[in-house]
Scaffold this active site. Structure first.
Site, short mmCIF file in Angstrom:
data_model
loop_
_atom_site.label_atom_id
_atom_site.label_comp_id
_atom_site.label_asym_id
_atom_site.label_seq_id
_atom_site.Cartn_x
_atom_site.Cartn_y
_atom_site.Cartn_z
N ASP A 99 0.81 -1.21 0.00
CA ASP A 99 0.00 0.00 0.00
C ASP A 99 0.86 1.28 0.00
O ASP A 99 0.62 2.22 -0.76
CB ASP A 99 -0.88 -0.07 1.27
CG ASP A 99 -1.82 1.08 1.36
OD1 ASP A 99 -2.74 1.11 0.56
OD2 ASP A 99 -1.61 1.96 2.22
N LEU A 100 1.87 1.28 0.85
CA LEU A 100 2.72 2.47 0.96
C LEU A 100 3.43 2.75 -0.37
O LEU A 100 3.52 3.89 -0.82
CB LEU A 100 3.74 2.26 2.09
CG LEU A 100 4.58 3.48 2.43
CD1 LEU A 100 3.76 4.48 3.22
CD2 LEU A 100 5.81 3.08 3.25
N ASP A 133 9.48 9.70 9.96
CA ASP A 133 8.25 10.17 10.57
C ASP A 133 7.67 11.10 9.52
O ASP A 133 8.14 12.24 9.37
CB ASP A 133 8.53 10.93 11.88
CG ASP A 133 7.23 11.36 12.54
OD1 ASP A 133 6.28 11.66 11.81
OD2 ASP A 133 7.18 11.39 13.78
N HIS A 134 6.68 10.61 8.77
CA HIS A 134 6.29 11.37 7.57
C HIS A 134 5.74 12.75 7.90
O HIS A 134 5.72 13.63 7.05
CB HIS A 134 5.32 10.57 6.70
CG HIS A 134 4.00 10.31 7.34
ND1 HIS A 134 3.68 9.12 7.94
CD2 HIS A 134 2.91 11.11 7.51
CE1 HIS A 134 2.46 9.19 8.43
NE2 HIS A 134 1.97 10.38 8.19
N LYS A 144 5.99 17.37 6.15
CA LYS A 144 4.88 18.28 5.81
C LYS A 144 5.38 19.72 5.76
O LYS A 144 6.23 20.13 6.55
CB LYS A 144 3.75 18.15 6.86
CG LYS A 144 3.02 16.81 6.76
CD LYS A 144 1.84 16.78 7.72
CE LYS A 144 1.20 15.41 7.75
NZ LYS A 144 0.45 15.05 6.56
N HIS A 166 4.51 11.49 15.75
CA HIS A 166 4.14 12.80 15.18
C HIS A 166 3.94 13.87 16.26
O HIS A 166 4.46 14.98 16.16
CB HIS A 166 2.85 12.69 14.37
CG HIS A 166 2.81 11.53 13.43
ND1 HIS A 166 3.90 11.13 12.70
CD2 HIS A 166 1.81 10.68 13.11
CE1 HIS A 166 3.56 10.08 11.96
NE2 HIS A 166 2.31 9.78 12.20
N1 LIG Z 1 0.30 2.29 4.11
C1 LIG Z 1 0.57 3.45 4.63
O1 LIG Z 1 0.00 4.48 4.25
C2 LIG Z 1 1.61 3.56 5.73
C3 LIG Z 1 1.75 4.82 6.39
C4 LIG Z 1 2.76 4.94 7.36
C5 LIG Z 1 3.59 3.87 7.63
N2 LIG Z 1 3.41 2.67 6.98
C6 LIG Z 1 4.34 1.58 7.29
O2 LIG Z 1 4.92 1.11 6.08
C7 LIG Z 1 5.16 -0.28 6.15
C8 LIG Z 1 4.48 -0.97 4.98
O3 LIG Z 1 3.09 -0.77 5.06
P1 LIG Z 1 2.07 -1.15 3.88
O4 LIG Z 1 0.78 -0.53 4.26
O5 LIG Z 1 2.65 -0.83 2.55
O6 LIG Z 1 1.98 -2.75 4.05
P2 LIG Z 1 1.36 -3.78 3.03
O7 LIG Z 1 0.41 -3.14 2.08
O8 LIG Z 1 0.89 -4.93 3.84
O9 LIG Z 1 2.62 -4.26 2.16
C9 LIG Z 1 3.58 -5.15 2.66
C10 LIG Z 1 4.66 -5.39 1.62
O10 LIG Z 1 5.57 -6.36 2.16
C11 LIG Z 1 5.68 -7.45 1.25
N3 LIG Z 1 5.84 -8.69 1.99
C12 LIG Z 1 5.16 -9.08 3.09
N4 LIG Z 1 5.61 -10.28 3.51
C13 LIG Z 1 6.60 -10.64 2.64
C14 LIG Z 1 7.45 -11.75 2.54
N5 LIG Z 1 7.41 -12.77 3.42
N6 LIG Z 1 8.33 -11.79 1.54
C15 LIG Z 1 8.39 -10.80 0.64
N7 LIG Z 1 7.62 -9.70 0.67
C16 LIG Z 1 6.73 -9.63 1.67
C17 LIG Z 1 4.40 -7.45 0.45
O11 LIG Z 1 4.66 -8.03 -0.80
P3 LIG Z 1 3.76 -9.17 -1.50
O12 LIG Z 1 2.45 -9.19 -0.84
O13 LIG Z 1 3.72 -8.81 -2.94
O14 LIG Z 1 4.53 -10.39 -1.26
C18 LIG Z 1 4.14 -5.97 0.31
O15 LIG Z 1 4.91 -5.43 -0.74
C19 LIG Z 1 4.67 -0.71 7.53
O16 LIG Z 1 5.76 -0.67 8.43
C20 LIG Z 1 3.66 0.37 7.91
O17 LIG Z 1 3.54 0.52 9.32
C21 LIG Z 1 2.45 2.51 6.04
#
Ligand SMILES: NC(=O)c1ccc[n+]([C@@H]2O[C@H](COP(=O)([O-])OP(=O)(O)OC[C@H]3O[C@@H](n4cnc5c(N)ncnc54)[C@H](OP(=O)(O)O)[C@@H]3O)[C@@H](O)[C@H]2O)c1
Length: 505
Positions: free
Chosen positions: A32-33, A197-198, A202, A260
């Site tokens: 998602d990120l 820390d996004h 800002k 934050h």
């Molecule tokens: N989403 C946001 O807006 C946001 C905001 C602030 C902080 N964060 C932080 O950013 C980080 C990522 O968040 P996200 O929302 O992007 O998570 P997500 O959507 O669940 O994505 C997780 C990623 O990790 C990969 N992955 C998971 N298990 C794996 C494995 N065993 N081997 C290889 N790849 C694996 C997945 O790839 P596949 O599924 O393709 O294997 C996917 O690319 C987290 O620490 C979250 O706290 C996110």
């Protein structure tokens, strides 16, 4: 031809550029990120011509079969975010993106990745390599260890050129953060660890120091003699969406306060840095975190309001309660709202109450810093009701500054009324604030750590948060229910009303 054209464009001297070629390895490139923040940020950087001519963005994941499928998915996400996509810019960016199928638990994949990067390095001679961990925090340490074990740090250039970028959360308490930091610093030096820390990317957060330090009218009065109270509110209107599992462990205190909220507070209250280096600014922030961690929280029960959103009906639509959200236990005691009153016991701020508030499912999404000044007017006007001066630094959704001051009501018998002087940065024509990830990616590629959190900042902030958590349990602080999309628990209004004050949101 295209490359030369881009390189020959006249550069804007007010703009930051990334001069050196790099390899950017995005673990979690399919998540998602990556889809919603990181790749769109790269698109914007490409559109602004900030990127160097030769770079690679190697995105790992498992869910797509091949490069074409991955690029199509990225394109679709971009399209959903942006009104228009410039095909030339997308082409220039997608030419640099490589999809690399990799499982974190398959060692062979790391050996293949090493060879892949090695070949690219031989051909393109990047000057540094950035490993961005856009993955669940449980993978941070093991991924860093694999980078070392499979020699990914040493390919083509010296080890200390590789940088590690870590998403939040950095640990879930002081002990886990220390453990994670120990694991990471055995491999990367602090200089090369970029903790995100996004909020720090800002626009108005970057403006806090400028407003404070370059305007004598504010700088001279930024202290307990002239400031009555400080408020920071980071209100969210959304619920937990599909992040229930993460959120129920974290709650508002770890999701918003530890990072934050405390970062914003430190920028507002820190002593003046003598120079604008990352190390100097961080030291000044650390001093605030240390004081917070030393705070005596024995009477915290009088200074804290915890809440959790309940269901509500708005426009005939039912809004779910927190406990009815996906993956949330029906008896969850996690706080989705927190209001806190605290003091900093230093010369500058002694006796000035600082009120902090953040919550989910509040009426409006709004992040603002409110500085309310003391009443200090001329005796001749003492018989009139005069409002305090109020400075609002608006972080989101509007970005800008508002200053409330007193004036004479036109055509009146010297009646005094408050008026607002407004600067709206986000309303300016032809101005689009850069997305925070755009700013952060530019800085990490340039090796500038000013907008990233140091280990000391993280560790002292956890110390403070752990202390609050401990006291909350010890004193069995009540969890108030509040209707979804309201102002939060009534007790939060009372917290200020008891001091003869009110929230400014
Ligand atoms: N989403 C946001 O807006 C946001 C905001 C602030 C902080 N964060 C932080 O950013 C980080 C990522 O968040 P996200 O929302 O992007 O998570 P997500 O959507 O669940 O994505 C997780 C990623 O990790 C990969 N992955 C998971 N298990 C794996 C494995 N065993 N081997 C290889 N790849 C694996 C997945 O790839 P596949 O599924 O393709 O294997 C996917 O690319 C987290 O620490 C979250 O706290 C996110």
């Amino acid at each position: 031809m295209e490359k030369n054209l881009i390189n020959n464009l006249v550069k804007d001297k007010d703009q930051k550029y990334i001069e050196n070629n790099f390899q950017f390895i995005l673990f979690g490139g399919t998540g998602d990120l990556a889809h919603n923040k990181i790749i769109p940020a790269f698109y914007n950087l490409a559109a602004k011509n900030i990127l160097p001519p030769n770079y690679n963005l190697i995105a790992t994941g498992r869910r797509y079969e091949n490069q074409a499928e991955y690029l199509q998915a990225l394109y679709n996400s971009l399209k959903a975010k942006k009104e228009t996509i410039d095909d030339k810019i997308w082409q220039s960016l997608s030419d640099k993106i490589e999809y690399f199928n990799l499982s974190f638990t398959n060692d062979d994949d790391f050996i293949k990745l090493k060879k892949f990067l090695e070949d690219k390095s031989a051909a393109e001679k990047p000057s540094n390599r950035i490993f961005y961990l856009a993955t669940a925090p449980g993978f941070f340490a093991s991924l860093a260890q694999k980078l070392e074990k499979f020699n990914l740090l040493d390919v083509g250039f010296s080890k200390n050129k590789s940088r590690l970028v870590i998403e939040k959360p950095f640990g879930h308490d002081l002990e886990s953060a220390q453990e994670l930091n120990k694991n990471l610093t055995e491999i990367f030096s602090e200089k090369n660890i970029f903790r995100i820390d996004h909020y720090l990317g800002k626009e108005m957060i970057q403006d806090i120091m400028v407003i404070r330090l370059t305007n004598p009218i504010f700088r001279a009065i930024w202290n307990k003699n002239q400031i009555d109270n400080i408020q920071i509110y980071l209100n969210e209107s959304e619920g937990v969406k599909d992040r229930g599992k993460y959120y129920d462990d974290a709650g508002v205190i770890k999701d918003m306060f530890q990072n934050h909220m405390l970062q914003v507070l430190s920028l507002i209250t820190m002593e003046e840095p003598s120079e604008l280096t990352a190390a100097e600014i961080s030291q000044k922030k650390v001093a605030v975190f240390k004081e917070l961690a030393d705070n005596d929280l024995s009477n915290i029960d009088e200074h804290i309001v915890r809440g959790q959103y309940d269901s509500n009906i708005i426009n005939e639509q039912e809004i779910k309660s927190y406990r009815d959200e996906d993956e949330i236990p029906a008896d969850s005691e996690t706080a989705t709202f927190l209001a806190l009153k605290l003091f900093l016991n230093n010369q500058r701020w002694q006796g000035v109450p600082i009120y902090l508030k953040s919550g989910k499912r509040l009426k409006e999404k709004e992040a603002t810093i409110a500085i309310e000044f003391k009443s200090n007017f001329h005796n001749a006007y003492q018989n009139q009701q005069i409002e305090n001066n109020l400075l609002l630094i608006k972080i989101q959704p509007d970005e800008g500054v508002s200053l409330r001051f007193n004036t004479r009501k036109p055509a009146s018998n010297n009646k005094i009324i408050p008026v607002n002087m407004e600067f709206c940065q986000s309303c300016q024509q032809f101005f689009n604030s850069p997305e925070n990830y755009e700013v952060l990616i530019t800085d990490m590629l340039n090796g500038d750590k000013t907008l990233f959190t140091s280990w000391e900042e993280v560790s002292y902030s956890w110390k403070f948060i752990d202390k609050i958590q401990q006291k909350t349990t010890e004193k069995s602080i009540k969890l108030h229910q509040y209707p979804a999309l309201s102002n939060g628990p009534e007790a939060a209004q009372q917290l200020l009303a008891a001091d003869g004050r009110k929230w400014w949101d």
